[in-house]
Write a protein that holds these residues in place. Structure first.
Motif, PDB file in Angstrom:
ATOM      1  N   MET A   1       1.021  -1.279  -0.126  1.00  0.00           N
ATOM      2  CA  MET A   1       0.235  -0.205  -0.199  1.00  0.00           C
ATOM      3  C   MET A   1       0.844   1.464   0.363  1.00  0.00           C
ATOM      4  SD  MET A   1      -2.999  -1.013   2.590  1.00  0.00           S
ATOM      5  CE  MET A   1      -4.094   0.576   2.906  1.00  0.00           C
TER       6      MET A   1
ATOM      7  N   TRP B   1      -4.178   6.305   5.707  1.00  0.00           N
ATOM      8  CA  TRP B   1      -4.654   5.182   5.494  1.00  0.00           C
ATOM      9  C   TRP B   1      -4.537   4.130   6.673  1.00  0.00           C
ATOM     10  CZ3 TRP B   1      -8.513   4.119   2.653  1.00  0.00           C
ATOM     11  CH2 TRP B   1      -8.922   4.857   1.473  1.00  0.00           C
TER      12      TRP B   1
ATOM     13  N   PRO C   1      -7.415   3.293   9.708  1.00  0.00           N
ATOM     14  CA  PRO C   1      -7.962   2.435   9.314  1.00  0.00           C
ATOM     15  C   PRO C   1      -7.256   1.043   9.186  1.00  0.00           C
ATOM     16  CG  PRO C   1      -8.615   4.314   7.715  1.00  0.00           C
ATOM     17  CD  PRO C   1      -7.314   4.984   9.044  1.00  0.00           C
ATOM     18  N   PHE C   2      -6.273   1.112   8.685  1.00  0.00           N
ATOM     19  CA  PHE C   2      -5.702  -0.197   8.654  1.00  0.00           C
ATOM     20  C   PHE C   2      -5.032  -1.365   9.421  1.00  0.00           C
ATOM     21  CE2 PHE C   2      -1.853  -2.854   7.783  1.00  0.00           C
ATOM     22  CZ  PHE C   2      -1.343  -3.782   6.565  1.00  0.00           C
TER      23      PHE C   2
ATOM     24  N   ALA D   1      -8.797  -2.605  10.651  1.00  0.00           N
ATOM     25  CA  ALA D   1      -9.107  -3.542   9.833  1.00  0.00           C
ATOM     26  C   ALA D   1      -8.519  -3.454   8.609  1.00  0.00           C
ATOM     27  CB  ALA D   1     -10.937  -2.998   9.704  1.00  0.00           C
ATOM     28  N   PRO D   2      -7.589  -4.169   8.118  1.00  0.00           N
ATOM     29  CA  PRO D   2      -6.691  -4.655   7.187  1.00  0.00           C
ATOM     30  C   PRO D   2      -7.245  -5.311   6.234  1.00  0.00           C
ATOM     31  CG  PRO D   2      -5.724  -5.900   9.057  1.00  0.00           C
ATOM     32  CD  PRO D   2      -7.256  -5.518   9.480  1.00  0.00           C
TER      33      PRO D   2
ATOM     34  N   PRO E   1     -10.353  -4.819   4.731  1.00  0.00           N
ATOM     35  CA  PRO E   1     -11.586  -3.789   4.744  1.00  0.00           C
ATOM     36  C   PRO E   1     -10.652  -2.914   3.666  1.00  0.00           C
ATOM     37  CG  PRO E   1     -12.255  -4.735   6.339  1.00  0.00           C
ATOM     38  CD  PRO E   1     -11.371  -5.130   6.190  1.00  0.00           C
ATOM     39  N   THR E   2      -9.858  -2.059   5.071  1.00  0.00           N
ATOM     40  CA  THR E   2      -9.051  -1.145   4.368  1.00  0.00           C
ATOM     41  C   THR E   2      -8.403  -0.990   2.887  1.00  0.00           C
ATOM     42  OG1 THR E   2      -8.773  -0.770   6.556  1.00  0.00           O
ATOM     43  CG2 THR E   2      -7.770   0.663   5.017  1.00  0.00           C
ATOM     44  N   LEU E   3      -8.002  -2.562   2.775  1.00  0.00           N
ATOM     45  CA  LEU E   3      -6.848  -2.820   1.137  1.00  0.00           C
ATOM     46  C   LEU E   3      -7.990  -2.447   0.693  1.00  0.00           C
ATOM     47  CD1 LEU E   3      -5.073  -3.774   0.477  1.00  0.00           C
ATOM     48  CD2 LEU E   3      -5.852  -6.004   0.570  1.00  0.00           C
TER      49      LEU E   3
ATOM     50  N   LEU F   1     -11.003  -0.599   0.259  1.00  0.00           N
ATOM     51  CA  LEU F   1     -11.381   1.210   0.291  1.00  0.00           C
ATOM     52  C   LEU F   1     -10.137   1.336  -0.682  1.00  0.00           C
ATOM     53  CD1 LEU F   1     -13.184   1.564   3.153  1.00  0.00           C
ATOM     54  CD2 LEU F   1     -13.843   1.001   0.992  1.00  0.00           C
ATOM     55  N   PHE F   2      -9.216   0.773   0.023  1.00  0.00           N
ATOM     56  CA  PHE F   2      -7.572   1.320  -0.783  1.00  0.00           C
ATOM     57  C   PHE F   2      -7.613   1.176  -2.080  1.00  0.00           C
ATOM     58  CE2 PHE F   2      -2.987   1.360  -1.692  1.00  0.00           C
ATOM     59  CZ  PHE F   2      -3.265   2.987  -0.989  1.00  0.00           C
TER      60      PHE F   2
END
Length: 112
Positions: free
Chosen positions: A72, A86, A89-90, A93-94, A96-98, A100-101
């Motif tokens: 990322m 980011w 949030p990472f 919750a890794p 879901p953040t990935l 969204l990223f």
């Protein structure tokens, strides 16, 4: 590098822009992890296989999270985006953040 000579791993790391110290640190960390799991003994009343498998699953998940974190940072740097917004949030919750990223990075760039 001339044709016909074997490629050394350190040459690959240099070509990819990675430092050989990083490779040594990864090998040392992997060896330390193996040592912890092989030397760690379980009590007699529980299954050592279950503890061993759970430990490896945890190590693999943490390795995946570290790999995704580095990926990322690299992707944000290549696209000129700020990654550090980011980070929180990472950590929470890794995966879901990935997701969204990746969606955020795939947005169309509007011409200015």
């Amino acid at each position: 590098m001339s044709a016909g000579l074997p490629v050394r791993c350190s040459d690959c790391y240099r070509r990819l822009g990675l430092d050989t110290r990083l490779a040594r640190l990864r090998r040392w960390g992997r060896g330390l992890t193996l040592g912890v799991f092989f030397l760690n003994t379980a009590p007699d009343n529980t299954s050592s296989l279950k503890i061993y498998i759970n430990g490896w699953m945890a190590i693999n998940y943490l390795g995946l999270i570290v790999w995704v974190f580095v990926w990322m940072i690299d992707q944000a740097r290549m696209r000129g985006k700020n990654f550090w917004v980011w980070l929180v949030p990472f950590v929470v919750a890794p995966l879901p953040t990935l997701m969204l990223f990746v969606l955020f990075l795939q947005r169309r760039i509007r011409p200015s």
